[in-house]
Design a protein around this motif. Sequence first.
Motif, PDB file in Angstrom:
ATOM      1  N   GLU A 100       0.802  -1.233   0.000  1.00 50.29           N
ATOM      2  CA  GLU A 100       0.000   0.000   0.000  1.00 50.29           C
ATOM      3  C   GLU A 100       0.833   1.281   0.000  1.00 50.29           C
ATOM      4  O   GLU A 100       0.548   2.199  -0.788  1.00 50.29           O
ATOM      5  CB  GLU A 100      -0.978  -0.013   1.179  1.00 50.29           C
ATOM      6  N   PRO A 101       1.879   1.415   0.817  1.00 49.90           N
ATOM      7  CA  PRO A 101       2.672   2.655   0.775  1.00 49.90           C
ATOM      8  C   PRO A 101       3.289   2.921  -0.603  1.00 49.90           C
ATOM      9  O   PRO A 101       3.344   4.065  -1.063  1.00 49.90           O
ATOM     10  CB  PRO A 101       3.764   2.440   1.825  1.00 49.90           C
ATOM     11  N   PHE A 102       3.723   1.852  -1.278  1.00 48.36           N
ATOM     12  CA  PHE A 102       4.316   2.001  -2.601  1.00 48.36           C
ATOM     13  C   PHE A 102       3.251   2.371  -3.641  1.00 48.36           C
ATOM     14  O   PHE A 102       3.505   3.174  -4.537  1.00 48.36           O
ATOM     15  CB  PHE A 102       5.049   0.722  -3.006  1.00 48.36           C
ATOM     16  N   LEU A 103       2.068   1.768  -3.507  1.00 49.13           N
ATOM     17  CA  LEU A 103       0.960   2.118  -4.400  1.00 49.13           C
ATOM     18  C   LEU A 103       0.584   3.584  -4.244  1.00 49.13           C
ATOM     19  O   LEU A 103       0.367   4.286  -5.235  1.00 49.13           O
ATOM     20  CB  LEU A 103      -0.267   1.254  -4.090  1.00 49.13           C
ATOM     21  N   ILE A 104       0.496   4.041  -3.004  1.00 45.29           N
ATOM     22  CA  ILE A 104       0.116   5.438  -2.757  1.00 45.29           C
ATOM     23  C   ILE A 104       1.176   6.381  -3.313  1.00 45.29           C
ATOM     24  O   ILE A 104       0.850   7.403  -3.915  1.00 45.29           O
ATOM     25  CB  ILE A 104      -0.173   5.674  -1.261  1.00 45.29           C
ATOM     26  N   GLN A 105       2.438   6.022  -3.162  1.00 44.81           N
ATOM     27  CA  GLN A 105       3.518   6.844  -3.724  1.00 44.81           C
ATOM     28  C   GLN A 105       3.396   6.893  -5.256  1.00 44.81           C
ATOM     29  O   GLN A 105       3.501   7.957  -5.864  1.00 44.81           O
ATOM     30  CB  GLN A 105       4.867   6.281  -3.310  1.00 44.81           C
ATOM     31  N   PHE A 106       3.197   5.758  -5.880  1.00 43.38           N
ATOM     32  CA  PHE A 106       3.027   5.664  -7.328  1.00 43.38           C
ATOM     33  C   PHE A 106       1.827   6.500  -7.785  1.00 43.38           C
ATOM     34  O   PHE A 106       1.917   7.277  -8.743  1.00 43.38           O
ATOM     35  CB  PHE A 106       2.840   4.189  -7.713  1.00 43.38           C
ATOM     36  N   PHE A 125      -0.452  -2.935  -9.144  1.00 44.85           N
ATOM     37  CA  PHE A 125       0.027  -1.767  -9.874  1.00 44.85           C
ATOM     38  C   PHE A 125      -0.673  -1.600 -11.222  1.00 44.85           C
ATOM     39  O   PHE A 125      -0.925  -0.470 -11.646  1.00 44.85           O
ATOM     40  CB  PHE A 125       1.552  -1.804 -10.026  1.00 44.85           C
ATOM     41  N   ILE A 126      -1.014  -2.681 -11.880  1.00 48.52           N
ATOM     42  CA  ILE A 126      -1.770  -2.573 -13.142  1.00 48.52           C
ATOM     43  C   ILE A 126      -3.158  -2.017 -12.871  1.00 48.52           C
ATOM     44  O   ILE A 126      -3.631  -1.120 -13.581  1.00 48.52           O
ATOM     45  CB  ILE A 126      -1.837  -3.941 -13.849  1.00 48.52           C
ATOM     46  N   THR A 127      -3.805  -2.521 -11.845  1.00 46.98           N
ATOM     47  CA  THR A 127      -5.137  -2.023 -11.483  1.00 46.98           C
ATOM     48  C   THR A 127      -5.055  -0.564 -11.056  1.00 46.98           C
ATOM     49  O   THR A 127      -5.897   0.253 -11.439  1.00 46.98           O
ATOM     50  CB  THR A 127      -5.754  -2.884 -10.359  1.00 46.98           C
ATOM     51  N   ALA A 128      -4.025  -0.215 -10.288  1.00 48.51           N
ATOM     52  CA  ALA A 128      -3.835   1.176  -9.851  1.00 48.51           C
ATOM     53  C   ALA A 128      -3.624   2.090 -11.047  1.00 48.51           C
ATOM     54  O   ALA A 128      -4.213   3.177 -11.129  1.00 48.51           O
ATOM     55  CB  ALA A 128      -2.650   1.272  -8.893  1.00 48.51           C
ATOM     56  N   VAL A 142      -7.884   6.240  -4.672  1.00 51.87           N
ATOM     57  CA  VAL A 142      -7.701   5.268  -5.745  1.00 51.87           C
ATOM     58  C   VAL A 142      -7.091   3.979  -5.197  1.00 51.87           C
ATOM     59  O   VAL A 142      -7.498   2.879  -5.604  1.00 51.87           O
ATOM     60  CB  VAL A 142      -6.860   5.856  -6.902  1.00 51.87           C
ATOM     61  N   ALA A 143      -6.162   4.069  -4.262  1.00 46.13           N
ATOM     62  CA  ALA A 143      -5.580   2.867  -3.648  1.00 46.13           C
ATOM     63  C   ALA A 143      -6.671   2.047  -2.959  1.00 46.13           C
ATOM     64  O   ALA A 143      -6.700   0.818  -3.073  1.00 46.13           O
ATOM     65  CB  ALA A 143      -4.480   3.233  -2.657  1.00 46.13           C
ATOM     66  N   GLN A 144      -7.570   2.724  -2.279  1.00 43.95           N
ATOM     67  CA  GLN A 144      -8.679   2.019  -1.632  1.00 43.95           C
ATOM     68  C   GLN A 144      -9.576   1.363  -2.689  1.00 43.95           C
ATOM     69  O   GLN A 144     -10.034   0.232  -2.511  1.00 43.95           O
ATOM     70  CB  GLN A 144      -9.493   2.983  -0.775  1.00 43.95           C
ATOM     71  N   ALA A 145      -9.793   2.057  -3.798  1.00 43.80           N
ATOM     72  CA  ALA A 145     -10.606   1.499  -4.882  1.00 43.80           C
ATOM     73  C   ALA A 145      -9.933   0.267  -5.496  1.00 43.80           C
ATOM     74  O   ALA A 145     -10.619  -0.688  -5.887  1.00 43.80           O
ATOM     75  CB  ALA A 145     -10.858   2.558  -5.953  1.00 43.80           C
TER      76      ALA A 145
END
Length: 107
Positions: free
Chosen positions: A36-42, A81-84, A56-59
Amino acid sequence: MMSEPEQAPPSKAEVIPLRGRDRAGATLETAFREKEPFLIQFLTHRLGSLAEAQDVAQAVFLKLWQRRSELSIDNLEALFFITARNLATDALRSRRTGRLAMLHRAQ
């Protein structure tokens, strides 16, 4: 009289399966919390907004959670990451469409 040694509480990374929770859900949740922290940063870099990145991360999690029984857990990180990326693109497109609609209304 010897008592049994106390067990240490589970770490945050461990997920304790609750009654009614499936294994795929527990695996998905554990992997998501780790990334999650990496997704939010991305997403923050992609969207330019921390608040929108968190939404969006929650979605991402909710979308994958709804499909957890269909998912392969071989490479969850790539799936996150693809979904994000796809949801961020949708958010950017929606943002742009909203601006265009406001411009048309103003004319």
